[in-house]
Write an enzyme that holds these catalytic residues in place. Structure first.
Site, PDB file in Angstrom:
ATOM      1  CE  LYS A 107      -3.563  -2.556   0.561  1.00  0.00           C
ATOM      2  NZ  LYS A 107      -4.939  -2.530   0.218  1.00  0.00           N
TER       3      LYS A 107
HETATM    4  C1  PLP Z   1      -0.829  -7.764   2.708  1.00  0.00           C
HETATM    5  C2  PLP Z   1      -2.023  -7.626   1.818  1.00  0.00           C
HETATM    6  N1  PLP Z   1      -2.206  -8.522   0.846  1.00  0.00           N
HETATM    7  C3  PLP Z   1      -3.274  -8.448   0.026  1.00  0.00           C
HETATM    8  C4  PLP Z   1      -4.230  -7.479   0.179  1.00  0.00           C
HETATM    9  C5  PLP Z   1      -5.382  -7.445  -0.768  1.00  0.00           C
HETATM   10  O1  PLP Z   1      -5.223  -6.434  -1.705  1.00  0.00           O
HETATM   11  P1  PLP Z   1      -6.489  -5.826  -2.472  1.00  0.00           P
HETATM   12  O2  PLP Z   1      -7.378  -5.253  -1.413  1.00  0.00           O
HETATM   13  O3  PLP Z   1      -5.933  -4.807  -3.369  1.00  0.00           O
HETATM   14  O4  PLP Z   1      -7.132  -6.974  -3.153  1.00  0.00           O
HETATM   15  C6  PLP Z   1      -4.087  -6.524   1.197  1.00  0.00           C
HETATM   16  C7  PLP Z   1      -5.048  -5.436   1.420  1.00  0.00           C
HETATM   17  O5  PLP Z   1      -5.472  -4.784   0.607  1.00  0.00           O
HETATM   18  C8  PLP Z   1      -2.940  -6.584   2.009  1.00  0.00           C
HETATM   19  O6  PLP Z   1      -2.723  -5.679   2.957  1.00  0.00           O
HETATM   20  N1  LIG Z   2      -6.648  -4.938   2.622  1.00  0.00           N
HETATM   21  C1  LIG Z   2      -6.876  -3.559   2.794  1.00  0.00           C
HETATM   22  C2  LIG Z   2      -8.330  -3.249   2.732  1.00  0.00           C
HETATM   23  C3  LIG Z   2      -8.567  -1.972   2.031  1.00  0.00           C
HETATM   24  O1  LIG Z   2      -8.123  -2.068   0.715  1.00  0.00           O
HETATM   25  P1  LIG Z   2      -7.925  -0.797  -0.209  1.00  0.00           P
HETATM   26  O2  LIG Z   2      -6.861  -1.192  -1.183  1.00  0.00           O
HETATM   27  O3  LIG Z   2      -9.220  -0.527  -0.843  1.00  0.00           O
HETATM   28  O4  LIG Z   2      -7.497   0.357   0.640  1.00  0.00           O
HETATM   29  C4  LIG Z   2      -6.155  -3.086   4.051  1.00  0.00           C
HETATM   30  O5  LIG Z   2      -5.102  -3.631   4.342  1.00  0.00           O
HETATM   31  O6  LIG Z   2      -6.584  -2.197   4.730  1.00  0.00           O
END
Ligand code: PLP
Ligand SMILES: N[C@@H](CCOP(=O)(O)O)C(=O)O
Length: 430
Positions: A107
């Site tokens: 992120k």
């Molecule tokens: C470590 C990790 N892996 C995978 C995901 C899943 O990603 P997305 O929400 O973009 O599908 C998240 C949260 O978004 C995460 O924090």
């Molecule tokens: N897995 C995420 C959930 C939110 O996902 P986002 O990509 O829409 O911000 C988290 O770790 O908070």
């Protein structure tokens, strides 16, 4: 670039407005009006481009003309100040490590990019913005870190009580200054619903400018495209048929990969690797999209019962189920499967993964059973020490804590407990 709402009941808008508002007034997610593939010469010369140059080319069309080329170069260089290495586990499986940033989860890139865009749009310091963010673990920490001290921006993070790891909680509750945390009695989907409801609350929106730093926001979502280009650059000379297995929760990351594919990046196939929260796995079997309450797992950041970005994925493939199925396979795994995968990677390849990456690894293994010639890259979306209890318990070894984690370990949590939307509202109005 102009953006339209996927609910199709709001006016078309600019990149700046889409970023500042987050969600369209009809509650729809914004989507770019046009996607122009990059020229073949870009792919032919990709070996000669730096990460920042690749990112600049990939995102330029989505942010212009509001962000000038010179400003965009500065933003991407500043955002991408860490590495994105590939580790090869076998001839057919690699992992792209996305955890080398300040909060050690993927992120960081989107949060840092969006913070810089908002800072740029508010350079005269005239418009104070409140950024609301719902997190199941990692978004909160990345946004807290990325937005800390950004002038004119107040951040409010909602997280589900008892459902994020200890280190994730420290990362999102301890920074202070312009960052505040709300500990919600509920699951991630409750947090996300409260955030979406706030955008539609005229009493709130008439008093403050609200935006979202979830992948709802195009400036948080689109930079995630970069990872797929970075992996391609590192692998294309030795491998054809590159497939990505993306540990998925809110489906922002995989959807960004699909945008990279629309830009012409030669990606053969996507695998959405899920834990027990398997709405999309079931959809691909039944063609029936049935959101359900999320269940708690050891890959907690993927505990999402109603993924926000699935609607964007359907838009990319023109709501055509068969086209989608040709591009996307989805598998779902239990916590037991995940632990076995963590152990297997440690024993067989001396690789310490995190539980989310482990789910991605399982996705690669299953896909390769029927597509043995592909090269499958699973995204290692967070550093294993963010899930210390689980990982150390499985591999029976202590893992060294990196400085990014050590720096928050002894900080004091500060969070306000809430149980309802009304409590969120009065917190914001205070
Ligand atoms: C470590 C990790 N892996 C995978 C995901 C899943 O990603 P997305 O929400 O973009 O599908 C998240 C949260 O978004 C995460 O924090
Ligand atoms: N897995 C995420 C959930 C939110 O996902 P986002 O990509 O829409 O911000 C988290 O770790 O908070």
């Amino acid at each position: 670039m102009k953006y339209y709402s996927l609910n199709k009941k709001a006016p078309i808008t600019t990149f700046e407005n889409a970023v500042v508002k987050g969600l369209a007034p009809d509650k729809g997610l914004y989507f770019p009006e046009k996607i122009t593939p990059l020229p073949q010469s870009f792919f032919d010369n990709i070996d000669n481009f730096s990460h920042a140059e690749i990112a600049f080319e990939a995102i330029k069309q989505f942010v212009s003309p509001e962000i000038s080329e010179a400003e965009l170069k500065r933003i991407v260089e500043d955002t991408l100040s860490f590495d994105f290495p590939i580790e090869k586990l076998t001839e057919h499986i690699s992992t792209l490590e996305l955890f080398h940033g300040p909060t050690m989860a993927f992120k960081d890139v989107g949060a840092r990019f969006m913070a810089r865009c908002l800072g740029y749009f508010n350079k005269d310091n005239t418009n104070e913005v409140t950024v609301l963010v719902a997190t199941s673990g990692d978004t909160g920490g990345a946004v807290a870190n990325g937005f800390l001290g950004v002038k004119g921006v107040n951040v409010v993070i909602l997280y589900p009580s008892g459902k994020v790891s200890d280190i994730q909680e420290k990362q999102l509750t301890t920074l202070g200054k312009n960052i505040r945390a709300l500990e919600v009695n509920g699951v991630f989907d409750d947090c996300q619903d409260m955030v979406k409801r706030a955008f539609l609350d005229e009493e709130l929106t008439s008093k403050m400018q609200l935006t979202s730093a979830n992948s709802i926001n195009v400036a948080r979502w689109l930079p995630q495209m970069f990872y797929f280009f970075f992996a391609y650059k590192q692998l294309h000379n030795s491998h054809k048929d590159i497939v990505f297995s993306v540990p998925s929760g809110n489906f922002g990351n995989i959807c960004a990969g699909m945008m990279a594919q629309q830009l012409g990046l030669p990606i053969k196939h996507f695998i959405a690797a899920n834990n027990a929260n398997n709405v999309v796995t079931e959809f691909l079997k039944t063609e029936n999209y049935q959101p359900k309450p999320s269940v708690q797992t050891i890959s907690n950041a993927m505990d999402v019962g109603n993924p926000s970005n699935f609607i964007r994925i359907q838009e990319i493939y023109n709501q055509d189920f068969n086209v989608l199925k040709n591009n996307l396979t989805s598998y779902s795994y239990t916590d037991e499967d995940t632990c076995k995968a963590l152990k297997e990677m440690y024993n067989d390849y001396n690789y310490v993964a995190d539980p989310h990456g482990a789910v991605g690894y399982l996705g690669c293994k299953d896909y390769l059973k029927t597509n043995p010639n592909a090269h499958c890259v699973f995204l290692e979306t967070a550093h294993p020490t963010k899930f210390l209890d689980v990982v150390e318990d499985v591999i029976k070894e202590n893992i060294e804590l990196p400085p990014q984690i050590l720096s928050v370990m002894d900080k004091k949590k500060k969070a306000t407990k809430i149980s309802s939307y009304e409590e969120l509202k009065s917190f914001l109005l205070k």
